[in-house]
Design a protein around this motif. Structure first.
Motif, short mmCIF file in Angstrom:
data_model
loop_
_atom_site.label_atom_id
_atom_site.label_comp_id
_atom_site.label_asym_id
_atom_site.label_seq_id
_atom_site.Cartn_x
_atom_site.Cartn_y
_atom_site.Cartn_z
N GLU A 1 8.20 45.81 55.26
CA GLU A 1 7.50 45.61 56.43
C GLU A 1 7.04 46.72 57.09
O GLU A 1 5.87 46.94 57.78
N ARG A 2 7.85 47.80 57.22
CA ARG A 2 7.46 49.05 57.79
C ARG A 2 6.48 49.83 57.28
O ARG A 2 5.68 50.30 57.87
N TRP A 3 6.48 49.90 55.91
CA TRP A 3 5.45 50.52 55.10
C TRP A 3 4.21 50.01 55.43
O TRP A 3 3.37 50.52 55.56
N MET A 4 4.19 48.48 55.38
CA MET A 4 2.86 47.86 55.64
C MET A 4 2.29 48.13 57.17
O MET A 4 1.38 48.24 57.19
N ARG A 5 3.10 48.06 57.90
CA ARG A 5 2.91 48.31 59.50
C ARG A 5 2.42 49.74 59.57
O ARG A 5 1.25 49.80 60.54
N TRP A 6 2.88 50.69 58.82
CA TRP A 6 2.65 52.19 59.17
C TRP A 6 1.38 52.64 58.27
O TRP A 6 0.47 53.31 58.64
N TRP A 7 1.52 52.26 56.83
CA TRP A 7 0.79 52.63 55.94
C TRP A 7 -0.44 52.05 55.27
O TRP A 7 -1.04 52.53 54.48
N ASP A 8 -0.41 50.52 55.65
CA ASP A 8 -1.43 50.06 54.84
C ASP A 8 -2.63 49.86 55.57
O ASP A 8 -2.86 49.71 56.84
N PRO A 9 -3.78 50.31 54.79
CA PRO A 9 -5.29 50.07 55.48
C PRO A 9 -5.54 48.97 56.27
O PRO A 9 -6.43 49.20 57.05
N GLY B 1 -7.00 47.71 50.95
CA GLY B 1 -5.76 47.55 51.79
C GLY B 1 -5.04 46.27 51.09
O GLY B 1 -5.51 45.82 49.97
N TYR B 2 -4.25 45.82 51.99
CA TYR B 2 -3.37 44.63 51.51
C TYR B 2 -2.58 45.17 50.29
O TYR B 2 -2.67 44.53 49.31
N THR B 3 -1.78 46.10 50.38
CA THR B 3 -1.12 46.66 49.28
C THR B 3 0.00 45.91 48.61
O THR B 3 0.29 45.64 47.57
N ASN B 4 0.74 44.95 49.60
CA ASN B 4 1.50 43.94 48.86
C ASN B 4 0.78 42.55 48.43
O ASN B 4 1.60 41.60 48.12
N GLU B 5 -0.51 42.81 48.22
CA GLU B 5 -1.22 41.38 47.44
C GLU B 5 -1.83 41.99 46.10
O GLU B 5 -2.86 41.18 45.79
N HIS B 6 -1.86 43.25 45.98
CA HIS B 6 -2.68 43.74 44.78
C HIS B 6 -1.82 44.40 43.58
O HIS B 6 -0.32 44.18 43.66
N GLY B 7 -2.15 45.24 42.87
CA GLY B 7 -1.67 45.83 41.73
C GLY B 7 -0.32 46.57 42.17
O GLY B 7 0.60 46.92 41.32
#
Length: 397
Positions: free
Chosen positions: A226-234, A206-212
């Motif tokens: 923010e919506r993508w992270m709220r709905w789809w981030d592990p 997870g934490y897609t906004n902090e990796h590649g």
């Protein structure tokens, strides 16, 4: 009578609440879907199937899958594995066979609305398939139920339900593994499908906004990101995971970097095992499907095999680092993995040096200038287990 502004406010509130309602209808997904033969697809020893998926843009969908069930003695049942492919992939018959040869029933489904006809990254679209992958970046403003992650997670859970419904399969001994984007999905599924007895994300986290893939998230714009992270981030779903999880990856993965990995594996409430090799290649085939740690981990939970070694504590005293462990198998060697680099995680140069072994304890001395380190143990099967990585200041106190 309510004024127009009040009515509008109530409607907007209702829409917002609906958007944040439970994501998946588990009562539906935990029921085995209807399946039919997929004509024109053949692989030795397994069935090619289409099973019912969830509606996409108001129309029914179907999911292609390979289902393999080895022969089993009368009165006995098999453990099972659900196999979730990564980016550019599809349902892989060879992956199913790999698990069949180890005495497991297995299912591998396509999660991008395709069938396994074509070439890697260019599979044929099925006219009744769901949304295409990966990440669903260009789908973020479509209805939530028409986006890729929503369907891919549901397809894997339905695949689990179909596998569990087979008379030769023990529904209480089923695990799941996923590779790359499939590892990302595995992290979400671990927090959604509590029936699973073990989950092995390979590379993905997870934490897609902090990796590649951080740039892909940022490119959506503030609100959509923010919506993508709220709905789809592990990271949203991992805290609900309770089953044992093994995290299999490498130090220099181009996508799922060690900072995001660590934050991810700390979220679940169940037991965790880390298996981090220096510069582990990224991909399907032997790289992501065949690491011996995956099979040993699954065997220990689903077939009563010997577990992987377990670290019980770790620490550092100045330049000296240590970890304590328990193992039912003899430990062949230990190593200190370290880097002196502090740049992008993908570009850091990692080295390994022998660590010292004593009963239940591994120790090593840090070279000067180390930025990050962790310890690895290798048991007599050459299975590796890792401590958490530790970042240290530029000058060790």
């Amino acid at each position: 009578m309510l004024r127009q502004g009040a009515v509008t406010g109530i409607l907007l509130m209702a829409v917002a609440q609906a958007a944040e309602a439970p994501m998946w209808n588990l009562a539906r997904l935990f029921h085995a879907p209807k399946a039919t033969p997929a004509e024109g697809f053949q692989a030795d020893g397994m069935q090619a199937l289409f099973y019912e998926g969830l509606p996409y843009r108001g129309k029914p969908t179907r999911v292609f899958a390979w289902l393999g069930i080895p022969k089993v003695e009368a009165g006995k049942k098999l453990p099972g594995m659900v196999l979730v492919h990564g980016g550019g992939g599809t349902a892989f018959a060879n992956w199913v066979k790999l698990w069949n040869d180890r005495g497991y029933a297995a299912i591998s489904m396509d999660t991008c609305g395709c069938v396994p006809r074509g070439s890697y990254g260019n599979w044929q679209r099925d006219e009744q398939g769901g949304p295409p992958g990966w990440g669903g970046w260009n789908q973020i403003n479509e209805p939530r139920e028409d986006q890729w992650t929503y369907h891919a997670v549901a397809q894997a859970i339905l695949g689990h339900s179909l596998l569990a419904a087979q008379p030769e399969v023990d529904a209480d001994r089923i695990g799941l593994t996923g590779i790359s984007w499939g590892g990302y999905l595995a992290c979400i599924i671990a927090g959604v499908d509590s029936r699973l007895k073990c989950v092995v994300p390979v590379y993905g986290c997870g934490y897609t906004n902090e990796h590649g893939f951080a740039g892909s998230v940022a490119a959506l714009g503030k609100e959509a990101a923010e919506r993508w992270m709220r709905w789809w981030d592990p990271s949203v779903y991992l805290p609900a995971a309770r089953m044992p999880m093994a995290w299999v990856t490498g130090t220099n993965d181009f996508a799922y970097t060690m900072n995001a990995l660590q934050k991810s594996y700390r979220l679940p409430k169940g037991p965790r095992t880390l298996c981090i090799r220096i510069r582990m290649p990224h991909g399907h085939g032997p790289a992501g499907e065949a690491p011996r740690e995956i099979h040993a981990f699954a065997d220990s939970i689903l077939k009563g095999g010997d577990p992987l070694p377990t670290f019980t504590a770790q620490g550092r005293d100045g330049h000296q680092v240590w970890a304590t462990f328990e193992s039912q198998r003899p430990i062949a060697r230990a190593e200190l993995c370290f880097t002196v680099d502090r740049g992008n995680w993908q570009d850091r140069r990692w080295e390994a040096a022998p660590a010292q072994l004593a009963p239940g304890r591994a120790t090593a001395a840090l070279p000067d200038g180390v930025a990050v380190y962790y310890l690895n143990l290798f048991d007599c099967r050459d299975c590796v287990v890792s401590t958490e990585h530790v970042e240290i200041p530029r000058s060790i106190p």
